[in-house]
Design a protein around this motif. Structure first.
Motif, PDB file in Angstrom:
ATOM      1  N   TYR A   1       0.807  -1.213   0.000  1.00 54.90           N
ATOM      2  CA  TYR A   1       0.000   0.000   0.000  1.00 54.90           C
ATOM      3  C   TYR A   1       0.847   1.272   0.000  1.00 54.90           C
ATOM      4  O   TYR A   1       0.411   2.304  -0.507  1.00 54.90           O
ATOM      5  CB  TYR A   1      -0.928   0.016   1.217  1.00 54.90           C
ATOM      6  N   THR A   2       2.027   1.210   0.598  1.00 57.64           N
ATOM      7  CA  THR A   2       2.839   2.413   0.726  1.00 57.64           C
ATOM      8  C   THR A   2       3.933   2.445  -0.329  1.00 57.64           C
ATOM      9  O   THR A   2       4.430   1.414  -0.774  1.00 57.64           O
ATOM     10  CB  THR A   2       3.491   2.488   2.119  1.00 57.64           C
ATOM     11  N   ASP A   3       4.325   3.651  -0.709  1.00 59.54           N
ATOM     12  CA  ASP A   3       5.356   3.806  -1.728  1.00 59.54           C
ATOM     13  C   ASP A   3       6.679   3.184  -1.293  1.00 59.54           C
ATOM     14  O   ASP A   3       7.371   2.558  -2.110  1.00 59.54           O
ATOM     15  CB  ASP A   3       5.564   5.291  -2.040  1.00 59.54           C
ATOM     16  N   TYR A   4       7.026   3.353  -0.031  1.00 62.18           N
ATOM     17  CA  TYR A   4       8.311   2.831   0.443  1.00 62.18           C
ATOM     18  C   TYR A   4       8.393   1.325   0.252  1.00 62.18           C
ATOM     19  O   TYR A   4       9.355   0.809  -0.342  1.00 62.18           O
ATOM     20  CB  TYR A   4       8.520   3.178   1.924  1.00 62.18           C
ATOM     21  N   PHE A   5       7.419   0.601   0.747  1.00 59.95           N
ATOM     22  CA  PHE A   5       7.481  -0.862   0.672  1.00 59.95           C
ATOM     23  C   PHE A   5       7.294  -1.359  -0.762  1.00 59.95           C
ATOM     24  O   PHE A   5       7.931  -2.339  -1.165  1.00 59.95           O
ATOM     25  CB  PHE A   5       6.457  -1.487   1.617  1.00 59.95           C
ATOM     26  N   GLU A   6       6.458  -0.693  -1.532  1.00 57.86           N
ATOM     27  CA  GLU A   6       6.274  -1.113  -2.924  1.00 57.86           C
ATOM     28  C   GLU A   6       7.573  -0.932  -3.718  1.00 57.86           C
ATOM     29  O   GLU A   6       7.962  -1.812  -4.494  1.00 57.86           O
ATOM     30  CB  GLU A   6       5.145  -0.324  -3.565  1.00 57.86           C
ATOM     31  N   LYS A   7       8.221   0.186  -3.516  1.00 54.66           N
ATOM     32  CA  LYS A   7       9.452   0.455  -4.248  1.00 54.66           C
ATOM     33  C   LYS A   7      10.563  -0.509  -3.840  1.00 54.66           C
ATOM     34  O   LYS A   7      11.296  -1.031  -4.696  1.00 54.66           O
ATOM     35  CB  LYS A   7       9.905   1.901  -3.995  1.00 54.66           C
ATOM     36  N   CYS A   8      10.671  -0.778  -2.552  1.00 58.44           N
ATOM     37  CA  CYS A   8      11.766  -1.619  -2.054  1.00 58.44           C
ATOM     38  C   CYS A   8      11.510  -3.110  -2.261  1.00 58.44           C
ATOM     39  O   CYS A   8      12.438  -3.866  -2.574  1.00 58.44           O
ATOM     40  CB  CYS A   8      12.009  -1.349  -0.571  1.00 58.44           C
ATOM     41  N   TYR A   9      10.251  -3.540  -2.088  1.00 59.25           N
ATOM     42  CA  TYR A   9       9.991  -4.970  -1.961  1.00 59.25           C
ATOM     43  C   TYR A   9       8.869  -5.521  -2.843  1.00 59.25           C
ATOM     44  O   TYR A   9       8.654  -6.735  -2.869  1.00 59.25           O
ATOM     45  CB  TYR A   9       9.634  -5.300  -0.501  1.00 59.25           C
ATOM     46  N   GLY A  10       8.163  -4.648  -3.551  1.00 61.67           N
ATOM     47  CA  GLY A  10       7.001  -5.115  -4.293  1.00 61.67           C
ATOM     48  C   GLY A  10       7.332  -6.174  -5.335  1.00 61.67           C
ATOM     49  O   GLY A  10       6.638  -7.197  -5.439  1.00 61.67           O
ATOM     50  N   LYS A  11       8.351  -5.959  -6.126  1.00 65.75           N
ATOM     51  CA  LYS A  11       8.707  -6.901  -7.185  1.00 65.75           C
ATOM     52  C   LYS A  11       9.077  -8.264  -6.629  1.00 65.75           C
ATOM     53  O   LYS A  11       8.595  -9.305  -7.107  1.00 65.75           O
ATOM     54  CB  LYS A  11       9.860  -6.333  -8.016  1.00 65.75           C
ATOM     55  N   GLN A  12       9.928  -8.289  -5.595  1.00 66.73           N
ATOM     56  CA  GLN A  12      10.360  -9.565  -5.023  1.00 66.73           C
ATOM     57  C   GLN A  12       9.201 -10.306  -4.358  1.00 66.73           C
ATOM     58  O   GLN A  12       9.100 -11.527  -4.450  1.00 66.73           O
ATOM     59  CB  GLN A  12      11.474  -9.336  -3.992  1.00 66.73           C
TER      60      GLN A  12
END
Length: 225
Positions: free
Chosen positions: A189-200
């Protein structure tokens, strides 16, 4: 990017400081609350919903603390969000939120108590969280899905070890949950976690579903990626 936590224990002094700051209790009471929490998380039946999971969540919390509206409320919710856990029960988070209220002995305002309890309830992952901090706590709780494959697989096997269901029923439910997560417009939901971990996170879930469907999970568990 990831620091894997092995054989860790929850930080007593960290909890005591938080509890005394928010609930305005003395050291002895705060330590007693910590001991009660730890007795749940350190139970022999806990394999994933354990002290290690809480410590992992707190490490993720520390990375985003400055972005939160009420860091203390989020941290309290993280400490309590899995304190009551029975595999298959539909009210674990509700019972955990009630346990929080019991521990605070109604010394918090109704508004603040309700805020912490709602944050705990957000970790049911049944509906999109409605608040800024709710989105962060949900992402923190699910962030281990983005661990490197061997650690992610270890976690999924630990969740499996907590369940009394037969493999067929268990994996059907797990795949249904993972599939629902993959259908979100974006994983976190948050930009931080999506950017860092979304793909993996997406890659791990897609791989896990394939491994289960093709009956390769046991062999994969023993093999390096």
């Amino acid at each position: 990017m990831w620091a894997i936590l092995e054989g860790v224990c929850m930080n007593r002094e960290r909890f005591v400081d938080l509890w005394r700051r928010v609930v305005d209790s003395d050291y002895e009471e705060a330590e007693a609350i910590f001991n009660r929490l730890y007795s749940y998380y350190d139970s022999i039946e806990r394999h994933y919903h354990s002290a290690e999971h809480i410590t992992f969540c707190l490490a993720q919390f520390d990375k985003v603390k400055a972005e939160l509206d009420d860091p203390d409320a989020v941290e309290l919710a993280l400490w309590f969000h899995d304190v009551i856990y029975e595999c298959g029960a539909q009210d674990n988070e509700l019972q955990s939120s009630e346990y929080f209220s019991e521990c605070s002995c109604k010394r918090l305002s109704e508004l603040y108590n309700g805020k912490v309890r709602q944050l705990i309830m957000d970790t049911t992952h049944k509906a999109p969280p409605k608040t800024h901090d709710g989105r962060f706590i949900v992402d923190i709780d699910l962030s281990s899905i983005a661990l490197p494959w061997p650690e992610f697989l270890r976690d999924t096997m630990n969740v499996r070890a907590e369940s009394p269901l037969c493999d067929n029923e268990y994996y059907q439910r797990q795949i249904a949950f993972f599939t629902a997560l993959l259908k979100r417009p974006r994983f976190f939901y948050t930009d931080y976690f999506e950017k860092c971990y979304g793909k993996q996170a997406k890659q791990n879930l897609e791989r896990f579903i394939l491994e289960v469907k093709h009956g390769r999970l046991n062999s994969q568990e023993q093999a390096a990626p």
